[in-house]
Design a protein around this motif. Structure first.
Motif, PDB file in Angstrom:
ATOM      1  N   GLN A 123     147.159 183.516  59.798  1.00 45.80           N
ATOM      2  CA  GLN A 123     146.579 182.343  59.153  1.00 45.80           C
ATOM      3  C   GLN A 123     147.635 181.256  58.943  1.00 45.80           C
ATOM      4  OE1 GLN A 123     143.310 181.397  57.492  1.00 45.80           O
ATOM      5  NE2 GLN A 123     142.796 182.583  59.330  1.00 45.80           N
ATOM      6  N   THR A 124     148.829 181.665  58.552  1.00 43.76           N
ATOM      7  CA  THR A 124     149.918 180.703  58.375  1.00 43.76           C
ATOM      8  C   THR A 124     150.232 179.986  59.681  1.00 43.76           C
ATOM      9  OG1 THR A 124     150.887 181.988  56.565  1.00 43.76           O
ATOM     10  CG2 THR A 124     152.343 180.445  57.706  1.00 43.76           C
ATOM     11  N   LEU A 125     150.280 180.751  60.766  1.00 39.42           N
ATOM     12  CA  LEU A 125     150.564 180.161  62.070  1.00 39.42           C
ATOM     13  C   LEU A 125     149.440 179.226  62.513  1.00 39.42           C
ATOM     14  CD1 LEU A 125     152.376 179.941  64.557  1.00 39.42           C
ATOM     15  CD2 LEU A 125     151.239 181.987  65.472  1.00 39.42           C
ATOM     16  N   LEU A 126     148.193 179.606  62.262  1.00 39.08           N
ATOM     17  CA  LEU A 126     147.064 178.755  62.645  1.00 39.08           C
ATOM     18  C   LEU A 126     147.115 177.416  61.920  1.00 39.08           C
ATOM     19  CD1 LEU A 126     144.084 181.286  62.787  1.00 39.08           C
ATOM     20  CD2 LEU A 126     145.188 180.141  64.716  1.00 39.08           C
ATOM     21  N   LYS A 127     147.546 177.436  60.667  1.00 32.91           N
ATOM     22  CA  LYS A 127     147.663 176.185  59.913  1.00 32.91           C
ATOM     23  C   LYS A 127     148.736 175.287  60.530  1.00 32.91           C
ATOM     24  CE  LYS A 127     145.950 177.779  55.426  1.00 32.91           C
ATOM     25  NZ  LYS A 127     145.373 179.030  55.879  1.00 32.91           N
ATOM     26  N   LYS A 128     149.826 175.883  60.978  1.00 31.52           N
ATOM     27  CA  LYS A 128     150.864 175.102  61.651  1.00 31.52           C
ATOM     28  C   LYS A 128     150.345 174.557  62.984  1.00 31.52           C
ATOM     29  CE  LYS A 128     154.746 177.769  59.719  1.00 31.52           C
ATOM     30  NZ  LYS A 128     155.872 178.683  60.053  1.00 31.52           N
ATOM     31  N   ALA A 129     149.604 175.391  63.704  1.00 29.63           N
ATOM     32  CA  ALA A 129     149.079 174.982  65.011  1.00 29.63           C
ATOM     33  C   ALA A 129     148.055 173.863  64.873  1.00 29.63           C
ATOM     34  CB  ALA A 129     148.456 176.178  65.723  1.00 29.63           C
ATOM     35  N   ALA A 130     147.353 173.825  63.736  1.00 28.74           N
ATOM     36  CA  ALA A 130     146.328 172.795  63.535  1.00 28.74           C
ATOM     37  C   ALA A 130     146.923 171.392  63.524  1.00 28.74           C
ATOM     38  CB  ALA A 130     145.585 173.054  62.221  1.00 28.74           C
ATOM     39  N   ALA A 131     148.214 171.295  63.232  1.00 26.97           N
ATOM     40  CA  ALA A 131     148.871 169.989  63.196  1.00 26.97           C
ATOM     41  C   ALA A 131     149.351 169.537  64.582  1.00 26.97           C
ATOM     42  CB  ALA A 131     150.055 170.036  62.229  1.00 26.97           C
ATOM     43  N   LEU A 132     149.167 170.401  65.588  1.00 27.93           N
ATOM     44  CA  LEU A 132     149.651 170.100  66.933  1.00 27.93           C
ATOM     45  C   LEU A 132     148.492 169.722  67.856  1.00 27.93           C
ATOM     46  CD1 LEU A 132     152.048 173.166  67.337  1.00 27.93           C
ATOM     47  CD2 LEU A 132     152.667 170.854  66.594  1.00 27.93           C
ATOM     48  N   ASP A 133     148.773 168.850  68.794  1.00 29.13           N
ATOM     49  CA  ASP A 133     147.799 168.495  69.829  1.00 29.13           C
ATOM     50  C   ASP A 133     147.995 169.469  70.990  1.00 29.13           C
ATOM     51  OD1 ASP A 133     146.084 167.417  71.647  1.00 29.13           O
ATOM     52  OD2 ASP A 133     147.163 165.521  71.904  1.00 29.13           O
ATOM     53  N   ILE A 134     147.205 170.528  71.006  1.00 38.44           N
ATOM     54  CA  ILE A 134     147.362 171.593  71.995  1.00 38.44           C
ATOM     55  C   ILE A 134     146.309 171.436  73.086  1.00 38.44           C
ATOM     56  CG2 ILE A 134     147.363 174.091  72.382  1.00 38.44           C
ATOM     57  CD1 ILE A 134     148.124 174.374  69.382  1.00 38.44           C
ATOM     58  N   GLN A 135     146.749 171.332  74.328  1.00 38.88           N
ATOM     59  CA  GLN A 135     145.842 171.207  75.467  1.00 38.88           C
ATOM     60  C   GLN A 135     145.791 172.474  76.311  1.00 38.88           C
ATOM     61  OE1 GLN A 135     143.915 168.433  75.889  1.00 38.88           O
ATOM     62  NE2 GLN A 135     144.786 167.776  73.941  1.00 38.88           N
ATOM     63  N   ILE A 136     146.860 173.276  76.256  1.00 31.95           N
ATOM     64  CA  ILE A 136     146.960 174.510  77.040  1.00 31.95           C
ATOM     65  C   ILE A 136     147.625 175.566  76.169  1.00 31.95           C
ATOM     66  CG2 ILE A 136     147.942 175.612  79.100  1.00 31.95           C
ATOM     67  CD1 ILE A 136     148.012 172.864  80.430  1.00 31.95           C
ATOM     68  N   ILE A 137     147.117 176.795  76.227  1.00 28.69           N
ATOM     69  CA  ILE A 137     147.750 177.921  75.530  1.00 28.69           C
ATOM     70  C   ILE A 137     148.227 178.925  76.573  1.00 28.69           C
ATOM     71  CG2 ILE A 137     147.439 179.822  73.906  1.00 28.69           C
ATOM     72  CD1 ILE A 137     145.328 178.154  72.484  1.00 28.69           C
ATOM     73  N   CYS A 138     149.515 179.234  76.527  1.00 30.06           N
ATOM     74  CA  CYS A 138     150.120 180.192  77.459  1.00 30.06           C
ATOM     75  C   CYS A 138     150.571 181.422  76.679  1.00 30.06           C
ATOM     76  CB  CYS A 138     151.322 179.561  78.168  1.00 30.06           C
ATOM     77  SG  CYS A 138     150.895 178.237  79.316  1.00 30.06           S
ATOM     78  N   PRO A 139     149.753 182.475  76.628  1.00 29.95           N
ATOM     79  CA  PRO A 139     150.121 183.684  75.899  1.00 29.95           C
ATOM     80  C   PRO A 139     150.982 184.624  76.745  1.00 29.95           C
ATOM     81  CG  PRO A 139     147.919 183.924  76.763  1.00 29.95           C
ATOM     82  CD  PRO A 139     148.409 182.557  77.211  1.00 29.95           C
ATOM     83  N   LEU A 140     151.499 185.662  76.124  1.00 31.84           N
ATOM     84  CA  LEU A 140     152.301 186.649  76.846  1.00 31.84           C
ATOM     85  C   LEU A 140     151.445 187.751  77.464  1.00 31.84           C
ATOM     86  CD1 LEU A 140     155.487 186.996  74.604  1.00 31.84           C
ATOM     87  CD2 LEU A 140     155.242 185.858  76.811  1.00 31.84           C
ATOM     88  N   HIS A 141     150.180 187.816  77.110  1.00 30.93           N
ATOM     89  CA  HIS A 141     149.206 188.706  77.766  1.00 30.93           C
ATOM     90  C   HIS A 141     147.940 187.907  78.013  1.00 30.93           C
ATOM     91  CE1 HIS A 141     151.508 192.370  77.089  1.00 30.93           C
ATOM     92  NE2 HIS A 141     151.539 192.151  75.807  1.00 30.93           N
ATOM     93  N   GLY A 142     147.237 188.225  79.082  1.00 30.71           N
ATOM     94  CA  GLY A 142     145.944 187.608  79.317  1.00 30.71           C
ATOM     95  C   GLY A 142     146.037 186.245  79.975  1.00 30.71           C
ATOM     96  N   PRO A 143     144.881 185.612  80.192  1.00 30.51           N
ATOM     97  CA  PRO A 143     144.842 184.366  80.960  1.00 30.51           C
ATOM     98  C   PRO A 143     145.400 183.172  80.201  1.00 30.51           C
ATOM     99  CG  PRO A 143     142.683 184.858  80.070  1.00 30.51           C
ATOM    100  CD  PRO A 143     143.543 186.049  79.755  1.00 30.51           C
ATOM    101  N   VAL A 144     145.874 182.201  80.958  1.00 31.81           N
ATOM    102  CA  VAL A 144     146.242 180.910  80.396  1.00 31.81           C
ATOM    103  C   VAL A 144     144.942 180.204  80.007  1.00 31.81           C
ATOM    104  CG1 VAL A 144     147.276 178.662  80.906  1.00 31.81           C
ATOM    105  CG2 VAL A 144     148.345 180.769  81.768  1.00 31.81           C
ATOM    106  N   LEU A 145     144.899 179.680  78.792  1.00 25.14           N
ATOM    107  CA  LEU A 145     143.681 179.074  78.261  1.00 25.14           C
ATOM    108  C   LEU A 145     143.775 177.551  78.373  1.00 25.14           C
ATOM    109  CD1 LEU A 145     143.371 181.316  75.080  1.00 25.14           C
ATOM    110  CD2 LEU A 145     142.360 181.694  77.336  1.00 25.14           C
TER     111      LEU A 145
END
Length: 385
Positions: free
Chosen positions: A198-220
């Motif tokens: 939840q803490t990380l999601l709050k930080k992420a909410a302040a960012l303009d994210i267009q692509i998510i690149c995780p360490l497992h699974g597909p690029v979103l």
């Protein structure tokens, strides 16, 4: 694989693994993701599992096309991502390793023979690293799901390198639904750490994210709001869907019969979803997943050595360990002379938050009788309210 014109995928698919982290069944394998950012200076984002060193190094070399990397960014030290740090440094000895203080401490434990000397760049929370046009912004994410974890936001192309966040089971050469295997992955591996997520999601909410690149699974790259909403639900322990999970442990079939009768009654009353699990035979990770997905849970167990049956004990421990909360639980117990399973199960949830116990329960003395059918009907009626 092109992520953008200057960010490339260099990860690998693993179809050799049968149990991820030694316990999770992965019939469609796993992906270990790694990325290369090409700019005036080149950054490689994480490595892969030790069994895929040659394939990964080949992928990296193909993208580099004769150039040498300037940085290796290490976001997470778990060996499925960090096992090849030493091998990478042997191949590219002039590279600077970028990590935080906790990561470097773990690195020394994993690779005591590796001496980075002055090839270490220790970053702080909120620190940045310019590659040219690209700028890496480091955001610490402790206990998502190890204490050293950080994520990296590339602010020029608006890409979040999310470490284990937004990952899922399954290799990338197999198409399957994201929600199901991402949920099982999240709840099984990260589920205990809802507050840090939840803490990380709050930080992420302040960012303009267009692509998510995780360490497992597909690029979103599309409909990111859907994935972020799922993570918010899972990490805040909210009910995702209406339904009832019935998990049973039975030896001679009488407790199983009661569980099946209850499932039938619920379906007859129009319950939107009923998931029935034989804990001795099912994939327990799926039973745990559904218990977090739906709002109501019925635990059915015979009494065994004055306790709940071993598979039921394990299942309840899996739930409690992952901070199971905000749910309604009902009990079906069986015992030929001294039914104790219900009392034992209740005690195991004593420290769990916001658990509502069904007013109606079912106690079977050896075999299901008419009074038990009435008890099960009352349970079904209460569960369907």
């Amino acid at each position: 694989m092109f992520i953008t014109d200057s960010i490339f995928y260099v990860g690998v698919n693993d179809h050799q693994v049968d149990l991820f982290e030694g316990q999770y069944d992965v019939p469609n394998g796993m992906a270990y993701n790694s990325y290369v950012i090409m700019d005036e200076k080149i950054a490689v984002m994480d490595t892969v599992d030790i069994h895929f060193t040659e394939e990964w190094m080949g992928n990296v070399a193909k993208v580099l096309d004769g150039r040498k990397p300037d940085y290796l960014v290490v976001q997470h030290m778990e060996p499925d991502h960090a096992a090849n740090i030493c091998n990478f440094m042997k191949a590219y000895p002039e590279t600077t390793v970028v990590a935080n203080a906790k990561t470097f401490g773990m690195m020394a434990n994993f690779f005591p023979e590796m001496d980075l000397k002055d090839q270490k760049l220790e970053v702080k929370n909120g620190g940045t690293l310019e590659l040219g046009k690209h700028v890496l912004n480091f955001v610490f994410a402790p206990m998502v799901h190890w204490p050293e974890v950080m994520v990296t936001y590339e602010s020029t192309e608006k890409v979040l390198f999310s470490a284990d966040g937004f990952g899922k089971f399954g290799a990338l050469d197999v198409e399957e639904d994201w929600d199901c295997e991402a949920r099982r992955y999240y709840i099984g591996i990260v589920g205990k750490y809802g507050a840090p997520v939840q803490t990380l999601l709050k930080k992420a909410a302040a960012l303009d994210i267009q692509i998510i690149c995780p360490l497992h699974g597909p690029v979103l790259t599309e409909n990111l709001g859907h994935y972020i909403e799922k993570y918010d639900i899972w990490s805040s322990y909210k009910v995702e869907s209406e339904g009832v999970v019935i998990a049973y442990a039975s030896v001679y079939g009488n407790t199983k019969k009661a569980a099946e009768i209850l499932a039938q009654k619920l379906e007859e009353k129009g319950c939107p979803k009923v998931s029935l699990f034989d804990l001795a035979r099912c994939d327990m990770a799926e039973a745990v997943e559904d218990s977090f997905r739906y709002g109501k849970l019925v635990l059915a167990s015979l009494t065994y050595n004055g306790e709940a049956f071993p598979f039921m004990r394990t299942f309840v421990e899996e739930l409690v360990e992952r901070n199971y909360q905000n749910r309604t639980i009902g009990i079906i117990e069986n015992g030929s002379w001294a039914p104790m399973a219900g009392k034992v199960i209740r005690a195991k949830f004593e420290k769990s938050k916001d658990i509502t116990w069904l007013e109606n329960s079912c106690t079977i003395m050896s075999a299901v009788k008419e009074e038990n059918l009435q008890q099960l009907d009352a349970m079904a009626e209460e569960l369907c309210k």
